[in-house]
Design a protein around this motif. Structure first.
Motif, PDB file in Angstrom:
ATOM      1  N   ASP A 188      22.685 -27.764 -27.174  1.00  0.00           N
ATOM      2  CA  ASP A 188      21.132 -28.264 -27.887  1.00  0.00           C
ATOM      3  C   ASP A 188      20.080 -27.401 -27.433  1.00  0.00           C
ATOM      4  O   ASP A 188      18.716 -27.756 -27.638  1.00  0.00           O
ATOM      5  N   ASN A 189      20.261 -26.154 -26.703  1.00  0.00           N
ATOM      6  CA  ASN A 189      19.043 -25.211 -26.388  1.00  0.00           C
ATOM      7  C   ASN A 189      19.333 -23.763 -26.691  1.00  0.00           C
ATOM      8  O   ASN A 189      20.610 -23.668 -26.391  1.00  0.00           O
ATOM      9  N   ILE A 190      18.473 -22.885 -26.662  1.00  0.00           N
ATOM     10  CA  ILE A 190      18.865 -21.443 -26.783  1.00  0.00           C
ATOM     11  C   ILE A 190      18.356 -21.222 -25.478  1.00  0.00           C
ATOM     12  O   ILE A 190      17.116 -21.458 -25.153  1.00  0.00           O
ATOM     13  N   ILE A 191      19.124 -20.308 -24.649  1.00  0.00           N
ATOM     14  CA  ILE A 191      18.925 -20.109 -23.364  1.00  0.00           C
ATOM     15  C   ILE A 191      18.267 -18.338 -23.169  1.00  0.00           C
ATOM     16  O   ILE A 191      19.133 -17.686 -23.714  1.00  0.00           O
ATOM     17  N   TYR A 192      17.009 -18.330 -22.663  1.00  0.00           N
ATOM     18  CA  TYR A 192      16.582 -16.635 -22.775  1.00  0.00           C
ATOM     19  C   TYR A 192      16.239 -16.364 -21.171  1.00  0.00           C
ATOM     20  O   TYR A 192      15.805 -17.135 -20.450  1.00  0.00           O
ATOM     21  N   ILE A 193      16.858 -15.370 -20.944  1.00  0.00           N
ATOM     22  CA  ILE A 193      16.775 -15.014 -19.292  1.00  0.00           C
ATOM     23  C   ILE A 193      15.516 -14.084 -19.315  1.00  0.00           C
ATOM     24  O   ILE A 193      15.287 -13.166 -19.942  1.00  0.00           O
ATOM     25  N   THR A 194      14.612 -14.477 -18.352  1.00  0.00           N
ATOM     26  CA  THR A 194      13.380 -13.864 -18.289  1.00  0.00           C
ATOM     27  C   THR A 194      13.440 -12.907 -16.905  1.00  0.00           C
ATOM     28  O   THR A 194      12.770 -12.039 -16.638  1.00  0.00           O
TER      29      THR A 194
ATOM     30  N   VAL B 264      15.091 -18.645 -16.223  1.00  0.00           N
ATOM     31  CA  VAL B 264      15.634 -18.726 -17.538  1.00  0.00           C
ATOM     32  C   VAL B 264      14.530 -19.605 -18.380  1.00  0.00           C
ATOM     33  O   VAL B 264      14.082 -20.495 -17.911  1.00  0.00           O
ATOM     34  N   SER B 265      14.473 -19.703 -19.642  1.00  0.00           N
ATOM     35  CA  SER B 265      13.802 -20.351 -20.481  1.00  0.00           C
ATOM     36  C   SER B 265      14.707 -21.324 -21.492  1.00  0.00           C
ATOM     37  O   SER B 265      15.593 -20.569 -22.187  1.00  0.00           O
ATOM     38  N   PHE B 266      14.610 -22.549 -21.507  1.00  0.00           N
ATOM     39  CA  PHE B 266      15.638 -23.234 -22.445  1.00  0.00           C
ATOM     40  C   PHE B 266      14.469 -23.728 -23.546  1.00  0.00           C
ATOM     41  O   PHE B 266      13.587 -24.366 -23.419  1.00  0.00           O
ATOM     42  N   ILE B 267      15.034 -23.185 -24.824  1.00  0.00           N
ATOM     43  CA  ILE B 267      14.257 -23.462 -26.045  1.00  0.00           C
ATOM     44  C   ILE B 267      14.773 -24.315 -26.979  1.00  0.00           C
ATOM     45  O   ILE B 267      16.204 -24.183 -27.194  1.00  0.00           O
ATOM     46  N   PRO B 268      14.476 -25.397 -27.350  1.00  0.00           N
ATOM     47  CA  PRO B 268      15.104 -26.382 -27.913  1.00  0.00           C
ATOM     48  C   PRO B 268      15.568 -25.891 -29.597  1.00  0.00           C
ATOM     49  O   PRO B 268      15.109 -25.083 -30.079  1.00  0.00           O
TER      50      PRO B 268
END
Length: 231
Positions: free
Chosen positions: A56-62, A111-115
């Motif tokens: 339920d999220n797109i996960i982006y590594i910062t 990481v950022s969790f993007i809905p």
């Protein structure tokens, strides 16, 4: 040796990055993303995604480095690494309602969790973003296929050389610290711990690399490159 790091044409795994994709969002979409994302920090060797949970999220590594694993016949297999400014498991996220892989941090990772619903709305309303994302996903899938195929055709010398060169690309340096110990390194390669230790020792004795615990220095880059191609 610097050409290996600087010349993208030498990198078979180069493709449109996740950051390139996000930069194509409109200013309003970027503001919406910032307002709705959730940022979390993970310690080394902490599970970021557990196989079977809802996608339920797109996960982006910062920041950081992540290992991706799938399970075949109850045996986990490493399919690759994902580093900063990358999506985690983007090739699977839109195909299944649940994640079919495990993602584990190898170092401290942010990481950022993007809905998912928000991300899908960007795809539907922003054609440039949607096209860039499609190109990115194709590039990621292609790099995984090449990596898995290449490793499956190599002996321990060739497989280890490929991994050592992978970390050169990840860290952008010929001097780096391995993010895993010998046992986990062996599991990633699919060889025994003893085989990995013996091969590292052989490379060290032949002055191809210098090994000091987890610290690696690539000394004879061209030799290592040839081993990765023909080993």
């Amino acid at each position: 040796m610097s050409d290996f790091l600087m010349n993208k044409s030498n990198n078979a795994y180069h493709y449109l990055s996740a950051l390139d994709c996000l930069n194509l969002l409109t200013e309003d979409q970027k503001k919406e993303l910032i307002a709705n994302k959730v940022d979390l920090e993970f310690a080394p060797h902490e599970t970021i995604i557990k196989r079977g949970i809802l996608a339920d999220n797109i996960i982006y590594i910062t920041e950081g480095l992540v290992k991706l694993e799938i399970v075949n016949d109850t045996k986990p297999s490493t399919i690759g690494f994902t580093q900063a400014h990358s999506f985690v498991g983007i090739v699977c996220c839109f195909a299944f309602r649940k994640y079919d892989f495990t993602a584990t941090s190898l170092v401290k990772t942010n990481v950022s969790f993007i809905p998912m619903e928000l991300f899908e709305s960007f795809i539907k309303s922003n054609g440039k973003f949607a096209l860039s994302l499609l190109k990115h996903i194709s590039g990621v899938a292609n790099s995984f296929f090449h990596r898995i195929t290449s490793l499956s055709q190599k002996n321990i010398d060739g497989a280890l050389a490929i991994m050592l060169l992978d970390f050169v690309k990840i860290y952008g340096s010929y001097n780096y610290k391995l993010p895993v110990g010998r046992s986990e390194f062996a599991n990633i390669l699919g060889y025994s711990k003893e085989s990995v230790i013996n091969t590292l020792s052989k490379f060290n004795k032949e002055s191809i690399i210098k090994v000091d615990g987890r610290k690696i220095e690539i000394i004879e880059f061209n030799k290592l490159l040839q081993i990765s191609k023909h080993g």
